[in-house]
Design a protein around this motif. Structure first.
Motif, PDB file in Angstrom:
ATOM      1  N   THR A  64       3.477  -8.197   3.828  1.00 33.02           N
ATOM      2  CA  THR A  64       2.709  -6.958   3.737  1.00 33.02           C
ATOM      3  C   THR A  64       1.674  -6.889   4.852  1.00 33.02           C
ATOM      4  N   SER A  65       0.984  -8.000   5.073  1.00 33.60           N
ATOM      5  CA  SER A  65      -0.022  -8.054   6.128  1.00 33.60           C
ATOM      6  C   SER A  65       0.604  -7.825   7.497  1.00 33.60           C
ATOM      7  N   GLU A  68       1.359  -4.178   7.898  1.00 37.32           N
ATOM      8  CA  GLU A  68       0.156  -3.405   8.217  1.00 37.32           C
ATOM      9  C   GLU A  68      -0.240  -3.597   9.678  1.00 37.32           C
TER      10      GLU A  68
END
Length: 131
Positions: A64-65, A68
């Motif tokens: 997820t990081s 992003e």
């Protein structure tokens, strides 16, 4: 021989009993160690599964990081392209204004003035040429 037969039969019977008890003890030890091994393996398996769940959570958080960060990088790249386009347009405008300014300066190149009244027509001509 009947006494000897009874004695022999008793001895053989005793040997079989001792052998049966020894085999039962060995079987109990083997079954106990096997059960303990299975129990330890199941415990290790459960710990490994718990650790796997934790690592999967950490991996999902990292994915997820990274997603992003990739979106932020894409946004910055888009903003950079837009800024470059604005910069190119500004440079083109500046080049056009420089040409106008150079042309206006060429019109008043020979003008000489010693007073403000004498300079005003050249200044007016310069401002009209730059406009």
């Amino acid at each position: 021989m009947s006494a000897l037969g009874a004695l022999t039969s008793g001895a053989v019977s005793g040997i079989w009993r001792v052998a049966a008890i020894a085999l039962a003890a060995v079987l109990l030890v083997v079954a106990s160690s096997t059960g303990t091994g299975w129990w330890l393996a199941a415990s290790d398996r459960d710990e490994a599964r718990a650790a796997l769940v934790v690592e999967q959570g950490a991996s999902a958080a990292l994915r997820t990081s990274i997603g992003e960060q990739n979106r932020a990088i894409d946004g910055m790249a888009t903003a950079t392209l837009v800024a470059q386009e604005r910069g190119a347009a500004a440079q083109a405008q500046a080049a056009a204004k420089v040409k106008k300014y150079d042309a206006a300066l060429a019109q008043i190149a020979g003008a000489r003035a010693s007073t403000c009244d004498e300079a005003m027509p050249a200044v007016r001509l310069l401002l009209e040429g730059v406009r």
